[in-house]
Design a protein around this motif. Structure first.
Motif, short mmCIF file in Angstrom:
data_model
loop_
_atom_site.label_atom_id
_atom_site.label_comp_id
_atom_site.label_asym_id
_atom_site.label_seq_id
_atom_site.Cartn_x
_atom_site.Cartn_y
_atom_site.Cartn_z
N ASP A 274 0.88 4.08 -2.90
CA ASP A 274 0.74 5.50 -2.56
C ASP A 274 1.86 6.32 -3.16
O ASP A 274 1.64 7.39 -3.74
CB ASP A 274 0.81 5.70 -1.04
N PRO B 176 -4.30 8.20 -3.31
CA PRO B 176 -4.49 8.05 -1.86
C PRO B 176 -4.65 6.57 -1.53
O PRO B 176 -5.01 5.78 -2.39
CB PRO B 176 -5.78 8.82 -1.59
N ASN B 177 -4.34 6.24 -0.31
CA ASN B 177 -4.25 4.82 0.02
C ASN B 177 -5.60 4.17 0.28
O ASN B 177 -5.67 3.04 0.75
CB ASN B 177 -3.32 4.60 1.21
N ASN C 246 0.82 -1.21 0.00
CA ASN C 246 0.00 0.00 0.00
C ASN C 246 0.86 1.26 0.00
O ASN C 246 0.55 2.22 -0.70
CB ASN C 246 -0.94 0.00 1.20
#
Lengths: 208, 238
Positions: free
Chosen positions: A98, A104-105, A94
């Motif tokens: 990003d 955005p995560n 993740n």
């Protein structure tokens, strides 16, 4: 192509060891236990992030961020839901997404969050059998191993893999599908055995 | 910064058509183009079967990670790590934001039905009724989104509209959000995903009772420059 190093007959012991370390990190904020996790995983995370295409500087930064996240969120770690390696894999993946895509995560971490608030969520890989997974990986035909490798270690899309290996897109998908079907037997619940009575449209039987 | 996400009622939908395992594995591996990844995330939000598979694919990732050869870090990294442990977390999102994302149980069902899937709310706002549609042709409207270098769009097809016969050159995922359509493969209802192999030709027809709204994700054509480009034109060559 080798997907991984040799067998680890002590992998169950290792899993137990990480559980003790995580309990000490979460409970006593024990730095020595944390650094044992660091010493094992940091060079492997570094390897993973390099493979994905992170620069050396970015890889080191994301290794630190990943492990710092483990340190800060240790109390959220639930060994019934995922092995420590799975948890770290998700965190590092993740963070990489990003960083590289400037997205955005929420894409992936959103899901992880849902797992945390959903009392019926699947129990994940807590029963994954590392040795059998490893044996099954080593027995994959070359094409399937390559497609798994390029998916996980280079984060390549099906189309990119098709282009690189000069095979049709449909073959990439079927290779990946076949490899996963062989491996998933050892990665948690087997087919037709949904956890916790969760409704599974693909299986008719009641969970045991 | 993050706005709370409102969720659809997950019990309203029980998907019968799922993404290919290959797609779920690539989602877990981080290999899907962003548009495809968002589409899978919308399906996962309502599909425990596929969530389970993704968590197995994550476990495979964890397994592979723990068997990777080691690549040593710079000499200072270890000490920097130790030093970082004592620093307070910089603007970590408060734990409270998680709770706020739970389903707003006071919503009426009509209001809940108007909610877009959570992963789309970041791109399009919360509600179907606020979408700005542009007309594409008789019986067809769309909303295009720009996500990285892949294409994501919403399609709205009037009841009974028949789409042109087509196949899929690159990777393409279709998720039904409202209404339904039928094609050679079957009937696709809300929550269902069509994840077709490229050689499959099909001709979807929107069912007659209401508009059919689909989310359609395609790999970016630019990524495949030089490789059979004519096959890679997204749906309707847009």
């Amino acid at each position: 192509m080798t997907l991984a190093a040799s067998d680890e007959s002590g992998s169950d012991n290792l899993q137990q060891h990480w559980l003790h370390c995580m309990a000490a990190v979460a409970g006593q904020r024990d730095k020595a236990s944390f650094m044992q996790i660091y010493d094992y995983f940091a060079p492997r995370l570094n390897s993973y992030l390099h493979g994905l295409g992170a620069s050396p500087a970015l890889a080191e930064e994301l290794v630190q961020e990943s492990l710092l996240s483990l340190w800060r969120k240790a109390h959220q770690f639930n060994p019934d839901k995922a092995a420590l390696s799975t948890w770290l894999f998700r965190i590092a993946r993740n963070l990489f997404i990003d960083a590289m895509r400037r997205q955005p995560n929420w894409l992936l971490s959103e899901l992880d969050m849902e797992e945390e608030i959903d009392p019926h969520s699947p129990s994940g890989d807590s029963h994954a059998d590392g040795l059998k997974v490893q044996q099954a990986i080593q027995q994959l035909p070359m094409m399937q191993a390559q497609v798994v490798y390029k998916s996980y270690f280079e984060a390549k899309s099906h189309s990119e893999i098709a282009e690189e290996l000069q095979i049709p897109l449909g073959s990439v998908k079927s290779s990946l599908r076949l490899a996963f079907q062989k491996l998933r037997v050892f990665l948690g619940q087997a087919e037709g055995n949904p956890p916790h009575g969760y409704p599974d449209t693909s299986s008719k039987g009641e969970p045991s | 910064m993050k706005t709370p996400i409102r969720r659809q009622n997950p019990l309203a939908l029980q998907p019968n058509h799922h993404p290919d395992d290959a797609t779920l594995v690539s989602y877990a591996a981080g290999g899907l183009a962003t548009a495809l990844s968002i589409t899978v995330a919308c399906h996962l939000a309502i599909c425990p079967r596929c969530r389970q598979r993704v968590s197995e694919a994550d476990a495979l990732g964890g397994h592979l990670l723990s068997h990777l050869p080691q690549q040593s870090l710079s000499a200072e990294h270890r000490q920097a790590m130790l030093d970082a442990l004592d620093k307070p977390a910089a603007d970590e999102p408060a734990a409270g934001h998680r709770a706020s994302t739970a389903i707003a149980s006071k919503e009426t069902s009509a209001e809940a039905d108007d909610l877009l899937p959570a992963p789309l709310q970041h791109l399009l706002g919360e509600r179907f009724s606020d979408l700005k549609w542009s007309t594409l042709g008789p019986g067809m409207k769309q909303v295009k989104m720009h996500v990285g270098n892949s294409n994501l769009r919403l399609f709205k097809i009037a009841p009974g509209t028949c789409m042109p016969l087509h196949s899929h050159g690159g990777s393409e995922l279709t998720l039904v959000l409202r209404g339904s359509y039928s094609d050679e493969i079957g009937r696709f209802c809300p929550g269902d995903v069509a994840d077709l192999d490229p050689e499959v030709e099909h001709q979807p027809i929107a069912d007659r009772d209401q508009d059919c709204i689909c989310l359609i994700a395609t790999d970016a054509p630019l990524r495949f420059r030089g490789i059979v480009p004519r096959l890679l034109q997204p749906f309707f060559g847009l």
